[in-house]
Design an enzyme around this catalytic site. Sequence first.
Site, PDB file in Angstrom:
ATOM      1  N   GLU A 204       0.819  -1.212   0.000  1.00  0.00           N
ATOM      2  CA  GLU A 204       0.000   0.000   0.000  1.00  0.00           C
ATOM      3  C   GLU A 204       0.853   1.263   0.000  1.00  0.00           C
ATOM      4  OE1 GLU A 204      -2.994   0.033   3.012  1.00  0.00           O
ATOM      5  OE2 GLU A 204      -3.946  -1.784   2.267  1.00  0.00           O
ATOM      6  N   LYS A 334     -15.918  -1.947   1.249  1.00  0.00           N
ATOM      7  CA  LYS A 334     -15.074  -2.471   0.176  1.00  0.00           C
ATOM      8  C   LYS A 334     -16.015  -3.258  -0.721  1.00  0.00           C
ATOM      9  CE  LYS A 334     -10.862  -3.228   2.964  1.00  0.00           C
ATOM     10  NZ  LYS A 334     -10.187  -4.199   3.874  1.00  0.00           N
TER      11      LYS A 334
HETATM   12  P1  PGA Z   1      -6.455  -6.150   2.749  1.00  0.00           P
HETATM   13  O1  PGA Z   1      -6.425  -5.280   4.064  1.00  0.00           O
HETATM   14  O2  PGA Z   1      -6.853  -5.323   1.600  1.00  0.00           O
HETATM   15  O3  PGA Z   1      -5.051  -6.688   2.655  1.00  0.00           O
HETATM   16  O4  PGA Z   1      -7.436  -7.263   3.039  1.00  0.00           O
HETATM   17  C1  PGA Z   1      -6.754  -3.956   4.120  1.00  0.00           C
HETATM   18  C2  PGA Z   1      -7.448  -3.664   5.414  1.00  0.00           C
HETATM   19  O5  PGA Z   1      -7.438  -4.495   6.348  1.00  0.00           O
HETATM   20  O6  PGA Z   1      -8.051  -2.604   5.528  1.00  0.00           O
HETATM   21 ZN    ZN Z   2      -8.851  -3.178   7.637  1.00  0.00          ZN
END
Ligand code: PGA
Ligand code: ZN
Length: 419
Positions: A204, A334
């Site tokens: 990230e 998400k």
């Molecule tokens: P991930 O984690 O996209 O690797 O699942 C991101 C988060 O926990 O916010």
């Molecule tokens: Zn998270």
Amino acid sequence: MQISDAWIRKVFTGRGDVTVEVELTVEDSVTGDVLVTRAAAPAGASRGAHEVLYFPEGGVDAALAAFEKLVAPEIVGLDVTEPYSTDGKLEEVDGTQRFEKIGGAVAIATSFAAAEAGAASLGVPLYSFIGGAYARRLPLPLGNVIGGGKHSRGLGPDIQEFLAMPLNPPDIYTAVYTNVEIHKRVLKYILKVDTSFTGGKNDEGAWTPRISSTTALKILREAAREVSGELGVEVGIGVDVAASSLWNGEKYVYKNEGVKRDPREQFEFIAKLIEEYDLVYVEDPFHEEDFQSFAELRDRFKDRLIVGDDLFVTNPERIKKGGKIGAATGVIIKPDQIGTLLRAHQAVSAAREFGMRVIVSHRSGDTEYKTLAHIAVGFGAEVIKTGIMGGERTAKLNELIRIGDYLGKWATITQIRIH
Ligand code: PGA
Ligand code: ZN
């Protein structure tokens, strides 16, 4: 405008994970006009147990086969100005809650591409296609500055993410700039405590020094204060504990710290961090089944963003369950966790029903697509969590700056008051 052709291919996320990209051809049967839209699915590394299944059994090739056999023939002919009809069709052809037949990656890439097609066929930007003519409020960017946990192979701090967010920026450009400056300045402080640090960053784009969680927080607080003073913008800091990754069924295991905390000790530890570092944002402080501890923490820190990610997995039912007991003040959205934009929108409605703030979020394995910026504005999210550095992160942030320009004097930006 109807879908006349549907195509799928394997592509890669910024982490190098294989994912799927869906391409739709849309045709106007009267004028003969043709347009093509595409979208890809992001991929998480610290996935919640209750998310949809990413790929069906058999992996990415089974996902491709399922798309070609089950999805493509069924969505051809659908009207893209009604994207929920495509989303509804995905539910219908799969028939399972967790998209076990076609996989969540196929579902979300198709859903995104259909929404893009709907917007393009009407000649409007995606954010207004999703949110309507009055969608003009920009979200605050929340960005990952220092990384630990699973995202740093367990070698950095035990807490997964150390985050920064401007709280009262005058505009989106200044908001993004605030985070960029904090990210840059943090390196200076890291080098003071870890002189051998090579400048490594995780998926990230967060720095990955081998420091403790408390050192990370001290450094972040310092850099945030410095930038806040210079830019005249209030800055909040926070964490994503991603506590399900620490939980072994009995205790939270802080490997690098060399400490195990039972649920009570975890509660006190988190409460102390919030007080000591004045944390504005706390995501997943407890494991994904512990709604009760969330509620207790929220009760104690009502003015903070106590946020569920793995807890809710963008699932409207889980959000309602949490809402009823006051488990959080914010919900991570998400769309890939639940499989379609239609379901993600239902998740947002559930969050609103209980007065929770909405944080639209990327995944650690993401793509160059800008879709998420439009979803955040279209859904009226107060916050967008999409990193600070790296091409797939800046793609979304730069798009928000463009949306701000496009909206011109009609643009507003969220303001969050904590104290
Ligand atoms: P991930 O984690 O996209 O690797 O699942 C991101 C988060 O926990 O916010
Ligand atoms: Zn998270």
